[in-house]
Design a protein around this motif. Structure first.
Motif: not given
Length: 809
Positions: A432-458
């Motif tokens: 469970r701890l390993r899955q939570v760590a991987v999940l947090g890392l993936v969420w950070l990458l996904c949010l960073g991707t969404a932020l980059g797409c938003t900046v590109a559109v603006y």
């Protein structure tokens, strides 16, 4: 080969058996012997206490012997009081209390005599010489008599009811079809006799037959129309086939697409009736400039020729629409011709508002109905047995329909078993701890991707403002929509690659996480575009019709989104399937539920955003959805396989409608309310060109009503105290929230009651001892064998079975 079992019927001889035999020709003697048998059985009931008395214990068994001596009826055995009560209720002790047992005992007592003496068969004997038992009432069980009496009373009650009510009551009875047919025929007998007498007295026989034929024809016509209505349901067989082959998870996408089609049709109807149709019937005067010719590029850009049609906001007039005035001889129209039959600005505002309100009510009702359907049953305990034994529809006769139903049941069983296995799999703390760590890392990458797409559109939207496009370069208008569509298409593939690192145990959780990430991306991009349109474009396009530009931008986004979806279906599913099968030697890819559902929500949000600026956008969305259904269905059947891990999408439709309601519809409503109440309309086009805001069209109409007279003075009062005043709005919002809260609490209470009832049923229906509980549960004074008992074992066999149960326990 297996030898057939031989049953030996051992009938002990008694001193009475050596007496004279009753002949079958002498009917009175047979009746007397049978009567004596009944009397003996009745006496045995009173003497049970003497027969079941405790006896002296006999010699114990020799330990270590290789076999166990079977105890006969006279073998000494010690019994407790509870055992004596159980033996007293055994079938062998109560054999004289039922009809079947009496006949069986009579057969046992006379079978030896029938074998000794050669007698002629009863077939050769005349009916008058055969023994008859009709003079004796052998029905000693009062339950059957009571059942017959109740049946007779039920038939009489059914005969007094109308035909429709009688048939409805018979359908609801928990009986077999044969029993229902018998009851219907018996209940119709008296009615037919009465009708026959009435027909003989009043109508001619030919008229009665004609009336019956007309009634049957009308009944057949009604059944045909009803079956035709079921056949007219869109994609009925296709949805059944998809659900049977790919499961409820993939089926939920197509059901959601069908729901969106209904929403858009409901939104389009008032717009066509009160806006588009009226303006097309009374076109405004032609513009002074030349109308551009149709080049074909308008299908992508939405500009050019389409700008001067009912497609966009700028075409609609700001005057009242009257019948054309035919001037009389003096050259002036009468005052009645200059009346106010149809105020176009007011109609435009009210029609869009009412259409949105109807959509809101329908959406909330659909969400509540879906919520009630999906959460009506709290658990899936016992669903496996119900699915196996009760799912088949025996009215299905066609081979194709039976195959579809077979696939549906098989896929549903796979989903239920997969869900049950998922609940049984435990997970360690380290996992469970390993899955939570991987999940947090993936969420950070996904949010960073969404932020980059938003900046590109603006950044790209600001670039388009600094370098405006001339009217000759219509193709350059597709730049910003193309960038948005490329980002919306590429980011989900990145999310899918990152999701492969998480390795969720539940496929349902995997779909929900993918939906959440794609939703964040698309909503943020739409928020930047809304700011670009209402915050930046309105100030730049002061001397132009900015409403037409916003409508054209939304049209371009919808068209390019549809084109990119087709390209994704072609290259993302077809080409990838060919590569997987030919080169990689793998199976077909699975259907991406999250990405396709978010595409539908994104397209519907664009439609709601553009209704105010382009009233025909719902028609474009309907055409798009129709094409998407057939394209996705064909691609699914040819390029995709069923999910490798089946899962039950019981709440998926509720989640889809909820996402459509809160982020999508609520965001579009806020955008349109801001445009109506705060943004100044263009002064060169549209129905609100002379007003400061679109909302002022209602104020102008109220002022005219105040000047019209006291007969309509209540309308300005309602506008002043209920529309302009904010207190009623807050009050209605508070009441709506209170109703929603109460409904949630009621649903929680119902689920709690259902859980308690299920727990009570499980406690009642779970016996501690399956073998003897049905007998032990009877009271000590209860007579008769347990329900379902049809055999009559010997007392020795019963004692042996009881002793075996006692030792095993």
């Amino acid at each position: 080969m297996a030898q057939p079992l031989t049953f030996v019927l051992s009938v002990p001889e008694t001193p009475e058996d050596h007496g004279p035999e009753p002949s079958p020709y002498d009917e009175s003697e047979v009746h007397d012997s049978f009567y004596q048998l009944i009397q003996e059985q009745s006496q045995w009931v009173a003497e049970e206490g003497l027969e079941l008395q405790q006896r002296e214990p006999g010699p114990p068994e020799t330990p270590g012997s290789g076999h166990q001596t079977l105890l006969g009826p006279e073998d000494p055995l010690v019994h407790s009081t509870a055992t004596l009560r159980i033996l007293a209720s055994m079938p062998s002790r109560t054999i004289g209390r039922s009809r079947g047992a009496i006949i069986s005992q009579y057969y046992n007592r006379t079978v030896r005599l029938r074998r000794r003496v050669s007698r002629p068969e009863l077939r050769g004997v005349g009916r008058s010489a055969r023994p008859s038992l009709r003079l004796y009432d052998l029905e000693l069980d009062p339950v059957a008599l009571e059942e017959e009496e109740k049946r007779f009373l039920l038939v009489k009650e059914l005969q007094g009811l109308p035909v429709a009510q009688r048939d409805h009551m018979l359908r609801g009875m928990p009986l077999g079809l044969a029993e229902k047919r018998c009851l219907r025929e018996e209940s119709r007998t008296l009615t037919r006799k009465r009708r026959g007498r009435r027909g003989r007295r009043g109508l001619l026989p030919c008229c009665g037959r004609l009336r019956d034929a007309c009634v049957l024809a009308l009944h057949s016509l009604g059944l045909g129309l009803l079956s035709g209505l079921h056949a007219l349901m869109p994609w009925r067989y296709a949805l059944k086939r998809i659900g049977g082959q790919f499961g409820s998870s993939v089926l939920s996408y197509f059901l959601f697409l069908k729901t969106l089609l209904a929403f858009n049709a409901l939104l389009l109807l008032p717009l066509l009736a009160f806006l588009v149709g009226v303006q097309a019937a009374f076109p405004p005067p032609a513009s002074p400039g030349a109308v551009p010719a149709f080049t074909g590029l308008e299908l992508l850009t939405g500009a050019g020729r389409f700008t001067h049609t009912v497609m966009y906001y700028g075409y609609y007039s700001n005057t009242t629409l009257n019948q054309p005035c035919v001037p009389p001889l003096d050259g002036q129209c009468s005052r009645e011709a200059d009346g106010l039959p149809y105020n176009m600005p007011l109609a435009y505002l009210f029609t869009v508002g009412v259409a949105f309100f109807i959509t809101c009510i329908t959406l909330v009702y659909s969400m509540s109905h879906s919520f009630g359907e999906s959460y009506r049953v709290g658990s899936t305990a016992g669903v496996h047995a119900v699915t196996v034994f009760c799912s088949w529809d025996h009215k299905v006769t066609q081979k194709r329909a039976s195959r579809v139903q077979h696939d549906n049941i098989r896929t549903h069983l796979k989903e239920l078993l997969a869900e049950w296995q998922l609940r049984q799999v435990p997970q360690s703390l380290c996992g469970r701890l390993r899955q939570v760590a991987v999940l947090g890392l993936v969420w950070l990458l996904c949010l960073g991707t969404a932020l980059g797409c938003t900046v590109a559109v603006y950044a790209f939207s600001e670039l388009t403002i600094k370098s405006p496009v001339s009217t000759e370069q219509e193709g350059a208008l597709l730049a910003l929509p193309t960038v948005v569509c490329v980002l919306n298409l590429g980011a989900p593939y990145l999310y899918r690659c990152l999701a492969a690192l998480e390795r969720h145990d539940s496929p349902v959780l995997e779909v929900y996480v993918a939906i959440c990430r794609n939703l964040i991306l698309k909503m943020v991009i739409l928020g930047i575009l809304c700011y670009h349109w209402l915050g930046r474009r309105v100030g730049v396009l002061k001397e132009q019709c900015w409403e037409n530009f916003v409508g054209q931008e939304l049209y371009r986004l919808m068209v390019l989104d549809f084109i990119f979806v087709l390209l994704d279906t072609l290259f993302g599913e077809l080409v990838w399937r060919l590569i997987s099968e030919k080169k990689l030697k793998r199976e077909k890819p699975e259907f991406d539920i999250a990405g396709n559902v978010l595409e539908l929500i994104y397209g519907q949000t664009l439609t709601w955003l553009g209704v105010l600026f382009s009233p025909l956008l719902p028609a474009i969305q309907i055409i798009k959805l129709l094409c998407l259904f057939y394209v996705k269905k064909t691609s699914l059947m040819a390029n995709c396989q069923a999910p490798r891990r089946p899962w039950l999408a019981s709440h998926m439709s509720t989640v889809f409608v909820s996402l459509l309601c809160f982020p999508s519809f609520l965001g579009a409503a806020v955008f349109l309310c801001y445009a109506v109440w705060q943004v100044r309309p263009s002064s060169t086009c549209g129905p609100f060109r002379t007003l400061d805001t679109m909302y002022e069209a209602g104020k102008v109409w109220v002022r005219r009503l105040e000047q019209a007279g006291p007969s309509v003075s209540w309308v300005p009062w309602i506008h002043r105290y209920l529309v302009e005043n904010t207190f009623p709005v807050y009050l209605v919002s508070a009441l709506l929230l209170a109703v929603i809260y109460l409904n949630i609490q009621v649903v929680k209470g119902q689920r709690r009651v259902m859980c308690l009832l299920k727990e009570q049923i499980s406690n009642v229906s779970a016996p501690p001892c399956p073998g003897a509980t049905s007998w032990l549960a009877q009271p000590p004074n209860s007579l008769g064998p347990p329900a379902g008992w049809h055999s009559s074992p010997s007392p020795a066999a019963e004692r042996l079975a009881l002793r075996g149960r006692t030792k095993s326990s």
